[in-house]
Scaffold this motif. Sequence first.
Motif, PDB file in Angstrom:
ATOM      1  N   MET A   1       0.814  -1.304   0.150  1.00  5.04           N
ATOM      2  CA  MET A   1       0.074   0.129   0.031  1.00  5.04           C
ATOM      3  C   MET A   1       0.919   1.144   0.232  1.00  5.04           C
ATOM      4  SD  MET A   1      -3.305  -0.809   2.204  1.00  5.04           S
ATOM      5  CE  MET A   1      -4.256  -2.404   2.055  1.00  5.04           C
ATOM      6  N   HIS A   2       0.213   2.357  -0.103  1.00  2.00           N
ATOM      7  CA  HIS A   2       1.033   3.699  -0.335  1.00  2.00           C
ATOM      8  C   HIS A   2       0.870   4.424   0.923  1.00  2.00           C
ATOM      9  CE1 HIS A   2      -0.495   2.674  -4.333  1.00  2.00           C
ATOM     10  NE2 HIS A   2       0.666   3.619  -4.894  1.00  2.00           N
ATOM     11  N   GLN A   3      -0.097   4.315   1.696  1.00  2.00           N
ATOM     12  CA  GLN A   3      -0.338   4.710   2.900  1.00  2.00           C
ATOM     13  C   GLN A   3      -1.124   3.995   4.128  1.00  2.00           C
ATOM     14  OE1 GLN A   3      -2.578   8.537   2.864  1.00  2.00           O
ATOM     15  NE2 GLN A   3      -1.115   9.663   1.851  1.00  2.00           N
ATOM     16  N   ALA A   4      -0.816   4.314   5.417  1.00  5.18           N
ATOM     17  CA  ALA A   4      -1.361   3.539   6.496  1.00  5.18           C
ATOM     18  C   ALA A   4      -1.744   4.634   7.447  1.00  5.18           C
ATOM     19  CB  ALA A   4      -0.652   2.372   6.880  1.00  5.18           C
ATOM     20  N   PHE A   5      -2.933   4.666   8.139  1.00  7.71           N
ATOM     21  CA  PHE A   5      -3.354   5.516   9.102  1.00  7.71           C
ATOM     22  C   PHE A   5      -2.537   5.348  10.453  1.00  7.71           C
ATOM     23  CE2 PHE A   5      -7.917   5.296   7.183  1.00  7.71           C
ATOM     24  CZ  PHE A   5      -7.597   6.597   6.650  1.00  7.71           C
ATOM     25  N   ASN A   6      -2.321   6.314  10.893  1.00  6.96           N
ATOM     26  CA  ASN A   6      -1.398   6.410  12.019  1.00  6.96           C
ATOM     27  C   ASN A   6      -2.242   6.683  13.283  1.00  6.96           C
ATOM     28  OD1 ASN A   6       0.272   6.735  13.989  1.00  6.96           O
ATOM     29  ND2 ASN A   6       1.755   8.331  12.790  1.00  6.96           N
ATOM     30  N   PHE A   7      -2.871   5.470  13.892  1.00  8.24           N
ATOM     31  CA  PHE A   7      -3.646   5.480  14.884  1.00  8.24           C
ATOM     32  C   PHE A   7      -2.778   5.903  16.143  1.00  8.24           C
ATOM     33  CE2 PHE A   7      -6.047   2.877  11.859  1.00  8.24           C
ATOM     34  CZ  PHE A   7      -7.293   3.640  11.878  1.00  8.24           C
ATOM     35  N   GLN A   8      -1.674   5.596  16.246  1.00 11.35           N
ATOM     36  CA  GLN A   8      -1.105   5.802  17.493  1.00 11.35           C
ATOM     37  C   GLN A   8      -1.063   7.410  17.761  1.00 11.35           C
ATOM     38  OE1 GLN A   8       0.200   3.331  15.451  1.00 11.35           O
ATOM     39  NE2 GLN A   8       0.145   1.524  16.722  1.00 11.35           N
ATOM     40  N   TYR A   9      -0.890   8.164  16.706  1.00  4.48           N
ATOM     41  CA  TYR A   9      -0.861   9.870  16.877  1.00  4.48           C
ATOM     42  C   TYR A   9      -2.206  10.105  16.969  1.00  4.48           C
ATOM     43  CZ  TYR A   9      -0.035  14.552  15.908  1.00  4.48           C
ATOM     44  OH  TYR A   9       0.174  15.792  15.746  1.00  4.48           O
ATOM     45  N   LEU A  10      -3.315   9.647  16.415  1.00  7.73           N
ATOM     46  CA  LEU A  10      -4.646   9.789  16.629  1.00  7.73           C
ATOM     47  C   LEU A  10      -4.958   9.767  18.229  1.00  7.73           C
ATOM     48  CD1 LEU A  10      -7.955   9.182  14.843  1.00  7.73           C
ATOM     49  CD2 LEU A  10      -7.910   8.815  17.185  1.00  7.73           C
ATOM     50  N   GLY A  11      -4.611   8.799  18.887  1.00  6.97           N
ATOM     51  CA  GLY A  11      -4.870   8.438  20.201  1.00  6.97           C
ATOM     52  C   GLY A  11      -3.867   9.189  21.246  1.00  6.97           C
ATOM     53  N   THR A  12      -2.961  10.126  20.765  1.00  7.78           N
ATOM     54  CA  THR A  12      -1.920  10.664  21.693  1.00  7.78           C
ATOM     55  C   THR A  12      -2.596  11.909  22.365  1.00  7.78           C
ATOM     56  OG1 THR A  12      -0.201   9.956  20.288  1.00  7.78           O
ATOM     57  CG2 THR A  12       0.363  11.665  21.621  1.00  7.78           C
ATOM     58  N   HIS A  13      -2.224  12.180  23.574  1.00  7.27           N
ATOM     59  CA  HIS A  13      -2.749  13.206  24.331  1.00  7.27           C
ATOM     60  C   HIS A  13      -1.839  14.617  24.140  1.00  7.27           C
ATOM     61  CE1 HIS A  13      -3.568   9.809  27.133  1.00  7.27           C
ATOM     62  NE2 HIS A  13      -4.666   9.976  26.632  1.00  7.27           N
ATOM     63  N   TRP A  14      -2.804  15.717  24.229  1.00  3.97           N
ATOM     64  CA  TRP A  14      -1.937  16.957  24.224  1.00  3.97           C
ATOM     65  C   TRP A  14      -0.856  17.106  25.023  1.00  3.97           C
ATOM     66  CZ3 TRP A  14      -1.081  20.082  20.489  1.00  3.97           C
ATOM     67  CH2 TRP A  14      -0.720  21.475  20.630  1.00  3.97           C
ATOM     68  N   ASP A  15       0.133  16.519  25.018  1.00  3.61           N
ATOM     69  CA  ASP A  15       1.289  16.639  25.829  1.00  3.61           C
ATOM     70  C   ASP A  15       2.488  16.586  24.804  1.00  3.61           C
ATOM     71  OD1 ASP A  15       2.463  15.806  28.709  1.00  3.61           O
ATOM     72  OD2 ASP A  15       3.340  14.370  27.193  1.00  3.61           O
ATOM     73  N   ALA A  16       3.490  17.527  25.051  1.00  2.00           N
ATOM     74  CA  ALA A  16       4.668  17.303  24.455  1.00  2.00           C
ATOM     75  C   ALA A  16       5.558  16.256  24.218  1.00  2.00           C
ATOM     76  CB  ALA A  16       5.256  18.684  24.793  1.00  2.00           C
ATOM     77  N   ALA A  17       5.645  15.673  25.440  1.00  5.81           N
ATOM     78  CA  ALA A  17       6.689  14.692  25.369  1.00  5.81           C
ATOM     79  C   ALA A  17       5.998  13.484  24.653  1.00  5.81           C
ATOM     80  CB  ALA A  17       6.854  14.301  26.926  1.00  5.81           C
ATOM     81  N   GLU A  18       4.720  13.166  24.908  1.00  5.73           N
ATOM     82  CA  GLU A  18       3.906  11.899  24.394  1.00  5.73           C
ATOM     83  C   GLU A  18       4.126  12.184  22.856  1.00  5.73           C
ATOM     84  OE1 GLU A  18      -0.090   9.770  24.729  1.00  5.73           O
ATOM     85  OE2 GLU A  18       0.486  11.113  26.364  1.00  5.73           O
ATOM     86  N   LEU A  19       3.640  13.380  22.411  1.00  2.00           N
ATOM     87  CA  LEU A  19       3.532  13.605  21.013  1.00  2.00           C
ATOM     88  C   LEU A  19       5.050  13.464  20.499  1.00  2.00           C
ATOM     89  CD1 LEU A  19       1.240  16.750  21.100  1.00  2.00           C
ATOM     90  CD2 LEU A  19       0.752  14.875  19.748  1.00  2.00           C
ATOM     91  N   ARG A  20       5.920  14.073  20.777  1.00  2.26           N
ATOM     92  CA  ARG A  20       7.255  14.088  20.351  1.00  2.26           C
ATOM     93  C   ARG A  20       7.835  12.320  20.039  1.00  2.26           C
ATOM     94  NH1 ARG A  20      12.957  17.111  21.636  1.00  2.26           N
ATOM     95  NH2 ARG A  20      14.407  15.820  20.531  1.00  2.26           N
ATOM     96  N   ALA A  21       7.565  11.637  21.034  1.00  6.96           N
ATOM     97  CA  ALA A  21       7.876  10.331  20.943  1.00  6.96           C
ATOM     98  C   ALA A  21       7.061   9.558  19.963  1.00  6.96           C
ATOM     99  CB  ALA A  21       7.615   9.605  22.337  1.00  6.96           C
ATOM    100  N   VAL A  22       5.660   9.834  19.785  1.00  6.94           N
ATOM    101  CA  VAL A  22       5.024   9.306  18.680  1.00  6.94           C
ATOM    102  C   VAL A  22       5.422   9.731  17.128  1.00  6.94           C
ATOM    103  CG1 VAL A  22       2.850   9.022  17.542  1.00  6.94           C
ATOM    104  CG2 VAL A  22       3.002   8.873  19.941  1.00  6.94           C
ATOM    105  N   ILE A  23       5.686  11.155  17.273  1.00  9.97           N
ATOM    106  CA  ILE A  23       6.388  11.589  15.828  1.00  9.97           C
ATOM    107  C   ILE A  23       7.567  11.297  15.473  1.00  9.97           C
ATOM    108  CG2 ILE A  23       7.080  13.834  14.976  1.00  9.97           C
ATOM    109  CD1 ILE A  23       4.938  15.221  17.027  1.00  9.97           C
TER     110      ILE A  23
END
Length: 569
Positions: free
Chosen positions: A313-335
């Motif tokens: 496939m060309h793309q896959a949804f990033n559900f880990q990002y969707l479920g991430t809280h509005w928190d800098a450390a958590e967001l950076r880790a998922v990114i």
Amino acid sequence: MTKDLAAPAVTVAPTGTDPEWWRGAVIYQVYPRSFADGNGDGTGDLEGIRSRLPYLKELGVDAVWLSPFYASPQADGGYDVADYRAIDPMFGTLLDADAVLRDAHELGLRIIVDLVPNHSSDQHDWFQRALREGPGSALRERYHFRPGKGVHGQLPPNDWESIFGGPAWTRVEDGEWYLHLFAPEQPDFNWEHPAVRDEFRSILRFWLDMGVDGFRVDVAHGLVKAAGLPDIGRSGQLKLLGNDTMPFFDQDGVHEIYRSWREILGEYPENRIGPEGPSLEGRGRETGGRILVAEAWTPTVERTAHYVRPDEMHQAFNFQYLGTHWDAAELRAVIDASLAAMRPVGAPATWVLSNHDVTRHATRFANPAGLGTQLRTPGDRALGLRRARAATLLMLALPGSAYVYQGEELGLPDVTDLPDEVRQDPSFWRAAGQDGFRDGCRVPIPWTQEGSSYGFGGGGSWLPQPQGWGELSVQAQSGDPDSTLELYRSALALRRARPELGAGDRIEWLTAPDGVLAFRRGDFVCTANTTGERVRIPLPGRVLLTAGEVRLGPDDAELAGDTTVWWAM
């Protein structure tokens, strides 16, 4: 508040010039029942979608993903398909679908359609014939029919649970059981059977011949089941989804299927896109430009990357990002994890905050972290909207492709107080299933400030719209520089105009205070303050766009809480 809303106007790309457009595309999801009602019967349809395509062009998206519009009894919002080559009359006809495709292409928009290969409707001709022909029939081999356990076969064949709650098996009159990982009206196909594989290759060609630009593949991780359908050996399986390997999800056999599909897409030329005229024939043109997008819930982003290897496939949804809280450390880790997982396979990361299956992020962020993605509490509306706007600017600054769910550009909250009697989510009515509050994000969107359905259509709406919905409408927000709609329009115009944004696979993290994300892409910088407090940062450059308040000093800037700013160095 400091803003630069003088962003470049959105331009339509030349016809058929970018077969890898999907690497940095912004794709807008339309849930057809709730987008626009063209005939006034209270339900959205293809004619309504067609009438609103100019709005989507002006918004600045690159493509439109249409949730299912196929012939269906609507036991699960159209994800129970009775005929994959027919349009449900509630949405229109094949001629209407053709008109949507042609108009979209002429406007410079691509169209991706949902494909539902894991299961059919129990009203599908194959399944109805299988019921009539009885045990041992050839048609039953195309699904998962099994004798039950126990002396009289009165127990399900194994201990699997439905995603919607309860057993994943239903018994028919002749005593056999059939598998349905979702509702009983959605029997699972047996993908080991060659007729199933042949049928879906034919379905792909049917819609590619119609002119679609790609497919979003529903439950892409579920087609192949472990040999012998083994017991899991424990209850409460729903709590394990996305964390543990299951015998009915993410089996290695699915990848052979998608490699064969990729070959089919490779045979088709890129559609001609733009105002010069939508040619759907493309004779003599280079192949490419048609895409496959996986809805694949997997335990890790590394497992998700298996679906987007160069020959799948060309793309896959990033559900880990969707479920991430509005928190800098958590967001950076998922990114970081997302970019690192996609880089070796050469696929773009994707980013998404809302869709038709989860509570809108303006409401998720209004509630305390940890409550999940299915909520029934409105929370702090002002806080949720402030965080949602900031989260959007962060998402649109990341490298790769972004998905926008209809109405999020209006800052719509979930409708959390729908009466139980109007709810239509099948999981709401099944014990121990999903929370079943998906109807709240599917309420028809408002287009005008007044009217019986706020411009959705001529009459009412299939789910009740709340009072005051018109104040969030397209009409109310258009032209208001502080509105969420104009924030999206400006962000998408800037994203298209600046070469640093969109496609890519790397960012340069910058030093920032705790709770703040700061990164650079070329001469572009994004800073996001995920705390509720004001913070000072060194001045990165000139403000391009801001979601929230920023105060500029000679050498530094003060960001209000829950604020994201785009800068030009």
